[in-house]
Design an enzyme around this catalytic site. Structure first.
Site, PDB file in Angstrom:
ATOM      1  N   ASP A 190      59.744 -45.078  22.865  1.00 46.69           N
ATOM      2  CA  ASP A 190      60.729 -44.123  23.386  1.00 46.69           C
ATOM      3  C   ASP A 190      60.593 -44.087  24.911  1.00 46.69           C
ATOM      4  O   ASP A 190      59.794 -43.338  25.471  1.00 46.69           O
ATOM      5  CB  ASP A 190      60.479 -42.742  22.771  1.00 46.69           C
ATOM      6  CG  ASP A 190      61.606 -41.763  23.098  1.00 46.69           C
ATOM      7  OD1 ASP A 190      62.356 -42.021  24.058  1.00 46.69           O
ATOM      8  OD2 ASP A 190      61.726 -40.749  22.389  1.00 46.69           O
ATOM      9  N   HIS A 195      60.419 -38.689  30.555  1.00 48.96           N
ATOM     10  CA  HIS A 195      59.041 -38.400  30.153  1.00 48.96           C
ATOM     11  C   HIS A 195      57.993 -39.071  31.050  1.00 48.96           C
ATOM     12  O   HIS A 195      56.801 -38.962  30.799  1.00 48.96           O
ATOM     13  CB  HIS A 195      58.833 -38.816  28.696  1.00 48.96           C
ATOM     14  CG  HIS A 195      59.891 -38.274  27.791  1.00 48.96           C
ATOM     15  ND1 HIS A 195      60.038 -36.932  27.569  1.00 48.96           N
ATOM     16  CD2 HIS A 195      60.878 -38.889  27.086  1.00 48.96           C
ATOM     17  CE1 HIS A 195      61.065 -36.739  26.748  1.00 48.96           C
ATOM     18  NE2 HIS A 195      61.596 -37.911  26.445  1.00 48.96           N
ATOM     19  N   ILE A 210      58.602 -34.012  31.026  1.00 46.01           N
ATOM     20  CA  ILE A 210      58.281 -33.231  29.825  1.00 46.01           C
ATOM     21  C   ILE A 210      57.826 -34.176  28.710  1.00 46.01           C
ATOM     22  O   ILE A 210      58.045 -35.387  28.767  1.00 46.01           O
ATOM     23  CB  ILE A 210      59.480 -32.376  29.360  1.00 46.01           C
ATOM     24  CG1 ILE A 210      60.673 -33.255  28.964  1.00 46.01           C
ATOM     25  CG2 ILE A 210      59.888 -31.385  30.453  1.00 46.01           C
ATOM     26  CD1 ILE A 210      61.834 -32.461  28.355  1.00 46.01           C
ATOM     27  N   GLY A 213      60.084 -34.816  22.579  1.00 48.91           N
ATOM     28  CA  GLY A 213      60.180 -33.886  21.454  1.00 48.91           C
ATOM     29  C   GLY A 213      59.506 -34.472  20.222  1.00 48.91           C
ATOM     30  O   GLY A 213      58.822 -33.778  19.465  1.00 48.91           O
TER      31      GLY A 213
HETATM   32  C1  LIG Z   1      71.781 -40.175  22.028  1.00 50.40           C
HETATM   33  C2  LIG Z   1      70.382 -40.905  22.158  1.00 50.40           C
HETATM   34  C3  LIG Z   1      69.228 -40.211  21.502  1.00 50.40           C
HETATM   35  C4  LIG Z   1      68.291 -39.620  22.498  1.00 50.40           C
HETATM   36  C5  LIG Z   1      67.347 -38.601  21.893  1.00 50.40           C
HETATM   37  C6  LIG Z   1      66.558 -37.855  22.923  1.00 50.40           C
HETATM   38  C7  LIG Z   1      65.517 -38.657  23.609  1.00 50.40           C
HETATM   39  C8  LIG Z   1      64.250 -37.933  23.947  1.00 50.40           C
HETATM   40  O1  LIG Z   1      63.467 -38.818  24.746  1.00 50.40           O
HETATM   41  C9  LIG Z   1      64.560 -36.618  24.672  1.00 50.40           C
HETATM   42  C10 LIG Z   1      63.503 -35.605  24.458  1.00 50.40           C
HETATM   43  O2  LIG Z   1      62.522 -35.795  23.796  1.00 50.40           O
HETATM   44  S1  LIG Z   1      63.747 -34.064  25.200  1.00 50.40           S
HETATM   45  C11 LIG Z   1      62.319 -33.104  24.731  1.00 50.40           C
HETATM   46  C12 LIG Z   1      62.487 -32.342  23.472  1.00 50.40           C
HETATM   47  N1  LIG Z   1      63.587 -31.402  23.475  1.00 50.40           N
HETATM   48  C13 LIG Z   1      63.551 -30.263  24.214  1.00 50.40           C
HETATM   49  O3  LIG Z   1      62.624 -30.006  24.949  1.00 50.40           O
HETATM   50  C14 LIG Z   1      64.730 -29.320  24.070  1.00 50.40           C
HETATM   51  C15 LIG Z   1      64.255 -27.913  23.869  1.00 50.40           C
HETATM   52  N2  LIG Z   1      65.394 -27.011  23.648  1.00 50.40           N
HETATM   53  C16 LIG Z   1      66.070 -26.448  24.666  1.00 50.40           C
HETATM   54  O4  LIG Z   1      65.733 -26.643  25.833  1.00 50.40           O
HETATM   55  C17 LIG Z   1      67.213 -25.559  24.308  1.00 50.40           C
HETATM   56  O5  LIG Z   1      67.097 -25.149  22.980  1.00 50.40           O
HETATM   57  C18 LIG Z   1      68.608 -26.230  24.476  1.00 50.40           C
HETATM   58  C19 LIG Z   1      68.827 -26.615  25.937  1.00 50.40           C
HETATM   59  C20 LIG Z   1      68.709 -27.489  23.599  1.00 50.40           C
HETATM   60  C21 LIG Z   1      69.683 -25.255  24.066  1.00 50.40           C
HETATM   61  O6  LIG Z   1      69.451 -24.077  24.760  1.00 50.40           O
HETATM   62  P1  LIG Z   1      70.647 -23.089  25.137  1.00 50.40           P
HETATM   63  O7  LIG Z   1      71.721 -23.833  25.831  1.00 50.40           O
HETATM   64  O8  LIG Z   1      70.027 -21.910  25.805  1.00 50.40           O
HETATM   65  O9  LIG Z   1      71.158 -22.732  23.711  1.00 50.40           O
HETATM   66  P2  LIG Z   1      71.496 -21.336  23.102  1.00 50.40           P
HETATM   67  O10 LIG Z   1      72.250 -20.492  24.117  1.00 50.40           O
HETATM   68  O11 LIG Z   1      70.271 -20.779  22.475  1.00 50.40           O
HETATM   69  O12 LIG Z   1      72.507 -21.756  21.955  1.00 50.40           O
HETATM   70  C22 LIG Z   1      73.781 -22.298  22.254  1.00 50.40           C
HETATM   71  C23 LIG Z   1      74.315 -23.013  21.044  1.00 50.40           C
HETATM   72  O13 LIG Z   1      73.564 -24.219  20.834  1.00 50.40           O
HETATM   73  C24 LIG Z   1      72.889 -24.172  19.557  1.00 50.40           C
HETATM   74  N3  LIG Z   1      71.543 -24.691  19.757  1.00 50.40           N
HETATM   75  C25 LIG Z   1      70.566 -24.092  20.449  1.00 50.40           C
HETATM   76  N4  LIG Z   1      69.486 -24.875  20.453  1.00 50.40           N
HETATM   77  C26 LIG Z   1      69.795 -25.986  19.750  1.00 50.40           C
HETATM   78  C27 LIG Z   1      69.076 -27.139  19.410  1.00 50.40           C
HETATM   79  N5  LIG Z   1      67.801 -27.306  19.781  1.00 50.40           N
HETATM   80  N6  LIG Z   1      69.693 -28.076  18.659  1.00 50.40           N
HETATM   81  C28 LIG Z   1      70.970 -27.910  18.253  1.00 50.40           C
HETATM   82  N7  LIG Z   1      71.716 -26.805  18.562  1.00 50.40           N
HETATM   83  C29 LIG Z   1      71.112 -25.871  19.302  1.00 50.40           C
HETATM   84  C30 LIG Z   1      72.883 -22.710  19.147  1.00 50.40           C
HETATM   85  O14 LIG Z   1      72.863 -22.570  17.762  1.00 50.40           O
HETATM   86  C31 LIG Z   1      74.179 -22.220  19.753  1.00 50.40           C
HETATM   87  O15 LIG Z   1      75.226 -22.616  18.893  1.00 50.40           O
HETATM   88  P3  LIG Z   1      76.612 -21.794  18.832  1.00 50.40           P
HETATM   89  O16 LIG Z   1      77.247 -22.018  20.151  1.00 50.40           O
HETATM   90  O17 LIG Z   1      77.336 -22.456  17.697  1.00 50.40           O
HETATM   91  O18 LIG Z   1      76.207 -20.380  18.566  1.00 50.40           O
END
Ligand SMILES: CCCCCCC[C@@H](O)CC(=O)SCCNC(=O)CCNC(=O)[C@H](O)C(C)(C)COP(=O)(O)OP(=O)(O)OC[C@H]1O[C@@H](n2cnc3c(N)ncnc32)[C@H](O)[C@@H]1OP(=O)(O)O
Length: 286
Positions: A190, A195, A210, A213
């Site tokens: 990955d 990262h 970071i 995930g």
């Molecule tokens: C395409 C190629 C593939 C690539 C894959 C990725 C490659 C990797 O290398 C990348 C990584 O590993 S990144 C590291 C791991 N992930 C993270 O750290 C993300 C952590 N999460 C966040 O920061 C926030 O939840 C965040 C930012 C995700 C959301 O936060 P907010 O914007 O504050 O959301 P919130 O206001 O709470 O909710 C808004 C709407 O979004 C939905 N939601 C929230 N968290 C979600 C999540 N984690 N996954 C899916 N949906 C999510 C809520 O339900 C809400 O929905 P609605 O609008 O319908 O009410």
């Protein structure tokens, strides 16, 4: 800008991935196992002669993986702003400690949360044993594309999330990730610069790179089997979760668990900042 029809129709060539004991160990080292070399539980995952040595089930996340394809310009994706939102894995058969798997990836859905709110990209990958034709695992993920909302797509349906029990956790397990965890974990396949590259991390809105995930997921998976399956990591047959906040390499991940028969509900928090980083978790132990 995302072209939803083109993205949904995107073709992924099957990926043939041969791996062996060395890859299995490298994956475990990326989770921070091996930092306690006298601990038999660490050795079980990092030393091929240890009793019970085998591939950790969560390794399916990195096998026959199509790579960081979102960086390809024709996707229309703002790759710098991607975060991993959700992940699930189901083991249909035990993951061999070495072999050749065929991975087939497809995009299964798109959700447009609107301009400024982001988009969700759902994808799925099947892993089949080349030698036997056995379906080993199904791996599914949700990518939160923070800068790609407003492409004119539907705002649903979204995947339902697992609700945790309304009681205090039954138990927990702590695991400190090494400062260099992301730099080791990425070698399992990955290579997202988020990262490793401080400048890219800054562009993405973070103070430093970071943790993947899927690395945090691997830690939680291992922690669950340490706490509730006598350290038999191979007992894990299913896991799903939502990533709720980023983890920084070096932080301690506390996995909090509720057991109901074979089902384990879980979440995880980073102790240093007391932030929940994994939530709505459900694991199944066989
Ligand atoms: C395409 C190629 C593939 C690539 C894959 C990725 C490659 C990797 O290398 C990348 C990584 O590993 S990144 C590291 C791991 N992930 C993270 O750290 C993300 C952590 N999460 C966040 O920061 C926030 O939840 C965040 C930012 C995700 C959301 O936060 P907010 O914007 O504050 O959301 P919130 O206001 O709470 O909710 C808004 C709407 O979004 C939905 N939601 C929230 N968290 C979600 C999540 N984690 N996954 C899916 N949906 C999510 C809520 O339900 C809400 O929905 P609605 O609008 O319908 O009410």
């Amino acid at each position: 800008m995302i072209d939803p029809d083109a993205l949904l129709a995107r073709q992924f060539a099957p990926i043939e991935h041969s791996y062996d004991t060395r890859d299995v160990i490298l994956y475990a080292l990326g989770l921070g196992l091996g930092t306690d070399p006298l601990n038999p539980a660490h050795l079980r995952a990092t030393y091929e002669r240890a009793e019970g040595f085998g591939a950790l089930p969560a390794m399916v996340n990195v096998l026959a993986y199509p790579g960081f394809w979102a960086m390809e310009p024709d996707t229309g994706i703002t790759w710098q702003k991607l975060l991993h939102g959700e992940q699930s894995l189901t083991l249909h058969a035990p993951l061999p400690a070495k072999g050749t798997l065929i991975g087939q990836t497809r995009i299964t859905g798109l959700v447009d949360k609107g301009e400024g709110k982001g988009a969700l990209i759902y994808s799925e990958r099947t892993l089949t044993d080349k030698a036997t034709g056995t379906l080993i695992a199904t791996v599914a993920g949700t990518t939160f594309a923070r800068a790609d909302g407003g492409f004119g797509g539907a705002s649903g349906p979204t995947k339902p999330v697992h609700t945790l029990p309304d009681r205090a956790p039954d138990c927990h397990f702590d695991h400190q990730t090494p400062e260099g965890a992301a730099l080791i974990y990425r070698l399992s396949g990955d290579y997202n610069p988020l990262h490793a590259d401080p400048a890219i991390a800054t562009q993405a809105g973070f103070t430093r790179p970071i943790l993947h995930g899927l690395c945090s997921l691997g830690v939680a998976s291992w922690s669950i089997t340490q706490a509730l399956a006598d350290g038999r990591s191979e007992a894990l047959t299913h896991l799903q979760l939502r990533f709720t906040s980023p983890v920084y390499p070096g932080e301690t991940i506390r996995t909090e668990m509720w057991q109901d028969g074979a089902d384990v509900s879980f979440r995880a928090r980073v102790l240093e900042r007391d932030v929940v980083v994994l939530n709505n978790g459900l694991a199944r132990l066989g």
